[in-house]
Design a protein around this motif. Sequence first.
Motif, PDB file in Angstrom:
ATOM      1  N   UNK A   1       0.833  -1.205   0.000  1.00 45.08           N
ATOM      2  CA  UNK A   1       0.000   0.000   0.000  1.00 45.08           C
ATOM      3  C   UNK A   1       0.871   1.260   0.000  1.00 45.08           C
ATOM      4  N   UNK A   2       0.585   2.167  -0.923  1.00 41.17           N
ATOM      5  CA  UNK A   2       1.406   3.363  -1.069  1.00 41.17           C
ATOM      6  C   UNK A   2       0.513   4.600  -1.157  1.00 41.17           C
ATOM      7  N   UNK A   3       1.119   5.741  -0.872  1.00 37.65           N
ATOM      8  CA  UNK A   3       0.422   7.026  -0.986  1.00 37.65           C
ATOM      9  C   UNK A   3       1.385   8.075  -1.518  1.00 37.65           C
ATOM     10  N   UNK A   4       0.840   9.001  -2.286  1.00 38.22           N
ATOM     11  CA  UNK A   4       1.576  10.163  -2.777  1.00 38.22           C
ATOM     12  C   UNK A   4       0.796  11.411  -2.381  1.00 38.22           C
ATOM     13  N   UNK A   5       1.468  12.329  -1.682  1.00 33.12           N
ATOM     14  CA  UNK A   5       0.891  13.641  -1.399  1.00 33.12           C
ATOM     15  C   UNK A   5       1.773  14.651  -2.107  1.00 33.12           C
ATOM     16  N   UNK A   6       1.252  15.256  -3.160  1.00 37.95           N
ATOM     17  CA  UNK A   6       2.011  16.168  -3.999  1.00 37.95           C
ATOM     18  C   UNK A   6       1.572  17.589  -3.687  1.00 37.95           C
ATOM     19  N   UNK A   7       2.436  18.362  -3.053  1.00 38.04           N
ATOM     20  CA  UNK A   7       2.082  19.702  -2.631  1.00 38.04           C
ATOM     21  C   UNK A   7       1.844  20.654  -3.792  1.00 38.04           C
ATOM     22  N   UNK A   8       1.072  21.687  -3.532  1.00 35.91           N
ATOM     23  CA  UNK A   8       0.806  22.689  -4.562  1.00 35.91           C
ATOM     24  C   UNK A   8       2.065  23.460  -4.935  1.00 35.91           C
ATOM     25  N   UNK A   9       2.974  23.606  -3.962  1.00 34.45           N
ATOM     26  CA  UNK A   9       4.211  24.345  -4.210  1.00 34.45           C
ATOM     27  C   UNK A   9       5.377  23.377  -4.297  1.00 34.45           C
ATOM     28  N   UNK A  10       6.409  23.756  -5.027  1.00 35.59           N
ATOM     29  CA  UNK A  10       7.590  22.911  -5.170  1.00 35.59           C
ATOM     30  C   UNK A  10       8.380  22.900  -3.863  1.00 35.59           C
ATOM     31  N   UNK A  11       9.153  21.866  -3.680  1.00 36.64           N
ATOM     32  CA  UNK A  11       9.963  21.726  -2.474  1.00 36.64           C
ATOM     33  C   UNK A  11      10.667  20.389  -2.456  1.00 36.64           C
ATOM     34  N   UNK A  12      11.066  19.971  -1.279  1.00 41.63           N
ATOM     35  CA  UNK A  12      11.813  18.721  -1.140  1.00 41.63           C
ATOM     36  C   UNK A  12      10.868  17.521  -1.180  1.00 41.63           C
ATOM     37  N   UNK A  13      11.494  16.334  -1.155  1.00 41.43           N
ATOM     38  CA  UNK A  13      10.728  15.082  -1.118  1.00 41.43           C
ATOM     39  C   UNK A  13      11.085  14.308   0.141  1.00 41.43           C
ATOM     40  N   UNK A  14      10.062  13.890   0.872  1.00 35.43           N
ATOM     41  CA  UNK A  14      10.215  13.049   2.063  1.00 35.43           C
ATOM     42  C   UNK A  14       9.660  11.668   1.758  1.00 35.43           C
ATOM     43  N   UNK A  15      10.419  10.629   2.126  1.00 34.49           N
ATOM     44  CA  UNK A  15       9.941   9.246   2.016  1.00 34.49           C
ATOM     45  C   UNK A  15       9.727   8.693   3.419  1.00 34.49           C
ATOM     46  N   UNK A  16       8.582   8.058   3.629  1.00 34.98           N
ATOM     47  CA  UNK A  16       8.254   7.438   4.913  1.00 34.98           C
ATOM     48  C   UNK A  16       7.806   6.010   4.657  1.00 34.98           C
ATOM     49  N   UNK A  17       8.301   5.073   5.465  1.00 34.53           N
ATOM     50  CA  UNK A  17       7.816   3.701   5.374  1.00 34.53           C
ATOM     51  C   UNK A  17       7.632   3.123   6.766  1.00 34.53           C
TER      52      UNK A  17
ATOM     53  N   UNK B   1       6.410  20.655  -1.746  1.00 36.29           N
ATOM     54  CA  UNK B   1       7.176  19.439  -1.944  1.00 36.29           C
ATOM     55  C   UNK B   1       6.280  18.221  -2.025  1.00 36.29           C
ATOM     56  N   UNK B   2       6.897  17.056  -1.875  1.00 33.88           N
ATOM     57  CA  UNK B   2       6.199  15.791  -2.092  1.00 33.88           C
ATOM     58  C   UNK B   2       6.504  14.828  -0.958  1.00 33.88           C
ATOM     59  N   UNK B   3       5.497  14.063  -0.564  1.00 29.96           N
ATOM     60  CA  UNK B   3       5.658  13.031   0.458  1.00 29.96           C
ATOM     61  C   UNK B   3       5.285  11.697  -0.173  1.00 29.96           C
ATOM     62  N   UNK B   4       6.216  10.769  -0.141  1.00 25.77           N
ATOM     63  CA  UNK B   4       6.023   9.417  -0.663  1.00 25.77           C
ATOM     64  C   UNK B   4       5.952   8.461   0.514  1.00 25.77           C
ATOM     65  N   UNK B   5       4.957   7.575   0.527  1.00 23.12           N
ATOM     66  CA  UNK B   5       4.744   6.701   1.680  1.00 23.12           C
ATOM     67  C   UNK B   5       4.506   5.271   1.218  1.00 23.12           C
TER      68      UNK B   5
END
Length: 319
Positions: free
Chosen positions: A34-50, A78-82
């Motif tokens: 199971x995965x999720x992507x939260x893509x922010x409206x503004x550009x920025x860094x990327x965080x990965x969480x597992x 930015x973006x959060x990958x989970x």
Amino acid sequence: MTTTLGTASAAPGERDTGRLEVGETRDGSSFGLPVAVINGERSGRTLYVQAASDGDELNGVGVIQRVVPRLDPADIAGTILIVGIVNYHAFQVAEHRNPIDDTKMNRAYPGNETGTSSERIAAATFDVATRADMILDLHQGSTSRMIDEVRVRCGKRHRLHDDCLELAKVFGCGYILDQKGPDGQLARAAPDEGVPTVDPELGGAVGWDEESIRKGVEGVFNVLTYYDFLEGDATFESQTRARGFEQYGAPNGGLVRFQSDLGTRVDAGDTLFEVTTPFGERKAEVTADSAGILWRTRRLPQVATGEYVCSVATDIDSY
């Protein structure tokens, strides 16, 4: 730019969930994490969480379950990958190790896309994780009772040691274990690829621990604020850091009765635990060799001669 992770796909200002396919089960059907992507409206860094790299370590899943509904892409830069559950097979049967190949997943990184079940899952998640600018690999002490801590596992001579240590301090459990970890840990392998990584160990024993989950949720939001994914003022306090440990085993078989609580400071000569018969008759008393903090204890009271009982952190400072 649209970001994809498995079947999850999100344009800026969007979120999506899906599955990251990594193989087939024994009946030949495909399975995915199971995965999720939260893509922010503004550009920025990327965080990965597992979470749930070890299949019975559930507090990290509890953290993700509570964090994701609170993340509004409109508020994020930015973006959060989970990846919500890494060790798919072990999670299904509530076991620590992957039952398909009897492997501890957090010894399989960076993985092998044509290898064993665990190596393939590790390779798939490592590929995603190293797309990020920083990594949170959520764990807990499933086989022991332990304080809430964040582990820095790259080793003090690693070029990213200071970056990992900063990330651990920002997460803010109150305690940091700063000690080079075993080969195959994500928090060992990912810094070699240039990605600061920490391993929050959120409490101990098996199952939900609401207080440890609460600390984990706070830790994730501390990271999101400090590294500018979210607006706000990030504040954090000095952490107690441990870099060395003394381990204690049982001199006799019987039942362990601890004389100090987790997180308690002890002096040399203080009683750590007693071993008794089932009738409460004392067979042995074990005292601390050095001053330190009672950091970790076994989960079950019964012991055989020589079996692990507890650990005391001895090389302690504040960071």
